[in-house]
Enzyme design. Sequence first.
Site, mmCIF file in Angstrom:
data_model
loop_
_atom_site.group_PDB
_atom_site.id
_atom_site.type_symbol
_atom_site.label_atom_id
_atom_site.label_comp_id
_atom_site.label_asym_id
_atom_site.label_seq_id
_atom_site.Cartn_x
_atom_site.Cartn_y
_atom_site.Cartn_z
ATOM 1 N N SER A 136 0.808 -1.222 0.000
ATOM 2 C CA SER A 136 0.000 0.000 0.000
ATOM 3 C C SER A 136 0.838 1.268 0.000
ATOM 4 O O SER A 136 0.305 2.365 -0.170
ATOM 5 C CB SER A 136 -0.938 0.006 1.217
ATOM 6 N N SER A 137 2.157 1.153 0.181
ATOM 7 C CA SER A 137 3.010 2.347 0.185
ATOM 8 C C SER A 137 4.459 1.948 -0.079
ATOM 9 O O SER A 137 4.799 0.753 -0.102
ATOM 10 C CB SER A 137 2.921 3.080 1.537
ATOM 11 N N ILE A 146 8.097 0.892 -1.194
ATOM 12 C CA ILE A 146 8.625 -0.040 -2.190
ATOM 13 C C ILE A 146 7.515 -0.921 -2.753
ATOM 14 O O ILE A 146 7.443 -1.173 -3.963
ATOM 15 C CB ILE A 146 9.735 -0.914 -1.572
ATOM 16 N N TYR A 155 16.420 -5.410 13.560
ATOM 17 C CA TYR A 155 16.009 -5.491 12.156
ATOM 18 C C TYR A 155 16.923 -6.435 11.368
ATOM 19 O O TYR A 155 16.459 -7.326 10.654
ATOM 20 C CB TYR A 155 16.036 -4.081 11.560
#
Length: 660
Positions: free
Chosen positions: A388-389, A391, A530
Amino acid sequence: MNYFVTGATGFIGKRLVKRLIQSKRKGTIYFLIREGSLPKVPELQQYWGAKKGQCVPIVGDLEKPKLGVSAADIKLLQKNVAHFFHLAAIYDLSADAESQVKTNVEGTRHAVDLSNAIGAGCFQMVSSIAAAGLYEGIFREDMFEEAENLSHPYFRTKHDSEGVVRSKCKTPWRVYRPAMVVGDSTTGEMDKIDGPYYMFKLIQKMRRMLPSWVPTIGVEGGRINIVPVDYVVNALDHIAHKPGLDRRAFHLVDPQPHRIGDVLNIFAKAAHAPKMEMRLNAAMFGFIPGALKKGLMSLTPVRRIRNAILKDLALPEEVFSYITWPTRYDCRDALAALEGSGIECPRLEDYAWVIWDYWERHLDPDLSVDRSLSGTVKGKVVLVTGGSSGIGLATAQKFAAAGAITIICGRDSEKLDEAKALIEGEGNSVHTYVADIADLADCDRFVAQLIKDFGHVDVLINNAGRSIRRAIENSFDRFHDLERTMQLNYFGALRVTYGLLPMMKERRRGHVINISSIGVLTNAPRFSAYVASKGALDAWTRCAASEFADLNIHFTTINMPLVRTPMIAPTKLYNNVPTLTPEQAADMIAQAVIHKPVRMATRLGVLGQVMHALVPRPAQILMNTSFRMFPDSDASSGRKGGAPTADQVAFSTLLQGIHF
């Protein structure tokens, strides 16, 4: 002066006929052609620049007695042909033995019979240096019976066909043995991949992987004799018409041949590829006992790896015959016959660039493969998680425009609606699903709905992810950071993958692309949570790729550099450092779908991985310097950051794409 030519539609023969016409000698050129190829005659006539009636087709067949020429045509040709040029043959190491015998040996026998029947003035046969076999040492032009190592059908049939001429020809004869023939030295024109061309794909891949100044390891071996087709045709035409040279053979070769290592470097230079400065002599592999080599090749893993490498580089197995080529060719008779004509073999160094350029523009096998995104994904089902946004949205736009059945999912229904409106506003379609990839139960529900709606997914792009930029020393009481990054980046991605893999396995095709991070390669500080989650995904991907390699299911890891997306927005420092745009990141994903590499990474990322493997202490110092130079984000430190310092700007520019 009339001529009869077999193989006039072939690479050398077509140019020989053109040369005979350009010489302005009076007479007719009769040429053998199959009945089914008669429609090609007007095109040939145009290529040759022949006047009306100057080139006359004679219908026949190389595999039939007297070439299948009719009695009427034999009567027409009788005592009417001064030179019978026989060029029709198979010039291919990889051709099967039966077809080579039919064409090279029996075809020559039929040609000689026809030449005898019509009483041709001189039978001119174009043979090959292969007639010498793999002779150990210098093979002279007056040698024939001395040929050695003729076990390969190509060498054997070339030798035997020349033997037919020597023993059965009742008219004067001459034999020409060209070296490996490449394209024209002025235009590069060539009609097939053979000889040194087999190595061009390897050179091309090296150029794509490494800068031209990086020295690489190559191979050294025997001398490879290469000649351009224009030299062969010009020399053949001149010697054929020179009196007093009957019943002799002529080597149309390079008097100063290069070793294979030098040949590869000459073409590497022409291609602007890395040169092979360090070379392993292939002769040392000759000391390995044949039984041991045969035993190794009988092992399934060894055989499969070898076959995969040959396939990837478009190399036939016969190419190994070139590496240790033991024969050198004396050409004093040919040079003496050409003396004063101005015809000489050009230096490979002077025309290699022309040969390379023509190959890359016209003969590269990749040119016949549709490498466009549309050609790869049109009509296929592509799922982009987190679409939805950022990349994911840029990727969905690109794939929808390419004609893929594009599916995106996300947690926010309003953002999904906005993404759908954007893509449809561009004239394309997209399917949207609300799904929380961090919720394993919701993943199962989502996958079940996908299978129900579409039956399968061809390409899965695991893009949905969460990044946390916080130093470990500021995270002692935030163990949940590890849990939530692992939940989405690792467990969620694999839950979706596990749901779609069974159908890929059943259909024996599929592609899973996992969006990882450059931080996994560089071990970026401040991103331990991460990087750990992405590192786990990388490790799983490598294992899965090994398990599914024989099922036509591909896995690609993209170690994505820093991209300007909403995910990095909280870190105000990134407003002042170079990053990729989402569109550039989508381009990387598109290339991954087209080429299906095991891994995609920037050179800087690969360099970081190499440094950590080879010189870990300096690599740690470099990363620690960046760690101390750049503060935690405002959100994680509770402080307001100021404008970046000159050191920070310089450092981030030098190491563009790395997370700080």
